[in-house]
Design an enzyme around this catalytic site. Structure first.
Site, PDB file in Angstrom:
ATOM      1  N   HIS A 197     -20.462  32.982 -23.296  1.00  0.00           N
ATOM      2  CA  HIS A 197     -20.365  33.265 -24.737  1.00  0.00           C
ATOM      3  C   HIS A 197     -21.755  33.327 -25.404  1.00  0.00           C
ATOM      4  CE1 HIS A 197     -16.044  32.262 -24.748  1.00  0.00           C
ATOM      5  NE2 HIS A 197     -16.304  31.087 -24.223  1.00  0.00           N
TER       6      HIS A 197
HETATM    7  C1  BDR Z   1     -17.955  28.724 -28.301  1.00  0.00           C
HETATM    8  O1  BDR Z   1     -17.467  27.382 -28.391  1.00  0.00           O
HETATM    9  C2  BDR Z   1     -18.350  26.506 -27.727  1.00  0.00           C
HETATM   10  O2  BDR Z   1     -17.646  25.572 -26.992  1.00  0.00           O
HETATM   11  C3  BDR Z   1     -19.207  27.362 -26.840  1.00  0.00           C
HETATM   12  O3  BDR Z   1     -20.475  26.792 -26.662  1.00  0.00           O
HETATM   13  C4  BDR Z   1     -19.281  28.676 -27.587  1.00  0.00           C
HETATM   14  O4  BDR Z   1     -20.312  28.665 -28.532  1.00  0.00           O
HETATM   15  C5  BDR Z   1     -16.903  29.577 -27.614  1.00  0.00           C
HETATM   16  O5  BDR Z   1     -15.727  29.619 -28.367  1.00  0.00           O
END
Ligand code: BDR
Ligand code: CA
Length: 323
Positions: free
Chosen positions: A243
């Site tokens: 992500h």
């Molecule tokens: C996002 O949520 C966090 O847990 C991760 O680091 C990322 O930024 C994904 O939904």
């Protein structure tokens, strides 16, 4: 030679934020001015410590500023341990970086640095939007001095990950997201629509370049992350999303994604929809777009750059195992 792009990272450093820090610090085109931290993948003491740890292991010098402990409304509710571990980096080893955070708060730093370089700075937010919302609430003119905000967050045309419709970074502080989405700042939304398409696999983790100082910490963290995203799957067949590195990559090179402007609002109520990013697709309504939504991503180009930069082996697209 083009001047480097000045950015600030604002993060809740868990596992994919850690990869994003390395990706940014090793960029030939980004200049990371500072990193601000927020609660999210752990409490803010944990995410700040993890941030310092990754800066230290990357062998770079970047100031780190601790930020929000709680959302704008209510208190921090930990929900990420299942994906990021007890300590935000997989939970096995307790990390004790030598580096220390600056005395200045994240909000004071954001206000000072953005005002000192009006129109120049890109802010990449890979956690809750709390620090930025607090800075905008304290200094309403600040939004017009930020070049662009690239955020990992939201789910435009796909489902959520914390609830059926809400993504974690928006769900974790919807009021802060509302302030930012209504502020008039240029926003690029790198949501689950595109981040769930860029995956790291077992074979890449085991084949990481052993000469990099961060390799053992990242391998341990990614082993946990892969297990969390693939319950019941044996090692060797697991994949998990990158992500936050994708958000940094889009800040560096927006042509990686197809960006389409839409009016997007944040659901603050709802019995099942709090934290949803609501996209207005009605072409017959004259409602100006406030967000550039990433609709698709050049997955192979991103993964090639990500792997090369961080020391992971390149994989044949769609297969499991090194080329
Ligand atoms: C996002 O949520 C966090 O847990 C991760 O680091 C990322 O930024 C994904 O939904
Ligand atoms: Ca994050």
């Amino acid at each position: 030679m083009n001047p480097r792009i000045p950015i600030i990272l604002d993060m809740d450093t868990g596992i994919d934020d850690a990869l994003a820090i390395i990706y940014a610090l090793q960029s030939p085109t980004l200049e990371v001015l500072g990193i601000t931290t927020c609660f999210g993948n752990g409490d803010v003491a944990t995410t700040t410590r993890n941030t310092l740890m990754m800066v230290e292991l990357s062998k770079h010098t970047v100031p780190v500023y601790a930020g929000a402990r709680d959302p704008l409304v209510g208190q921090f509710i930990p929900t990420a341990e299942a994906f990021h571990g007890r300590n935000g980096l997989g939970g096995l080893t307790d990390h004790r970086p030598q580096l220390r955070a600056e005395a200045e708060s994240a909000v004071d730093y954001l206000r000072r640095i953005i005002r000192s370089r009006p129109g120049e700075i890109t802010l990449v937010v890979t956690g809750r939007l709390t620090n930025l919302a607090n800075a905008l609430n304290a200094d309403p003119g600040l939004g017009f001095l930020i070049k662009r905000v690239v955020l990992m967050g939201g789910a435009a045309f796909v489902g959520g990950n914390v609830t059926p419709v809400s993504e974690a970074n928006i769900w974790g502080d919807p009021e802060a997201a509302w302030v930012v989405f209504h502020s008039g700042v240029e926003l690029v939304m790198v949501g689950l629509d595109v981040t769930m398409q860029v995956m790291i696999e077992d074979a890449q983790v085991s084949g990481m370049d052993p000469r990099r100082a961060y390799t053992p910490v990242i391998q341990e963290a990614l082993d946990f992350y892969l297990a969390a995203y693939n319950p019941g799957q044996p090692k060797g067949h697991r994949q998990a999303p990158l992500h936050d590195p994708l958000a940094v990559a889009v800040a560096e090179d927006p042509s990686l994604c197809e960006l389409v402007g839409y009016p997007v609002d944040i659901e603050l109520g709802g019995t099942m929809t709090r934290g949803m990013t609501v996209v207005d697709r009605r072409s017959w309504i004259r409602n100006d777009p406030n967000v550039l939504v990433c609709q698709s991503v050049d997955r192979e180009r991103f993964l090639r750059e990500f792997c090369t930069r961080l020391g992971f082996p390149l994989l044949d697209p769609g297969s499991v195992g090194p080329l």
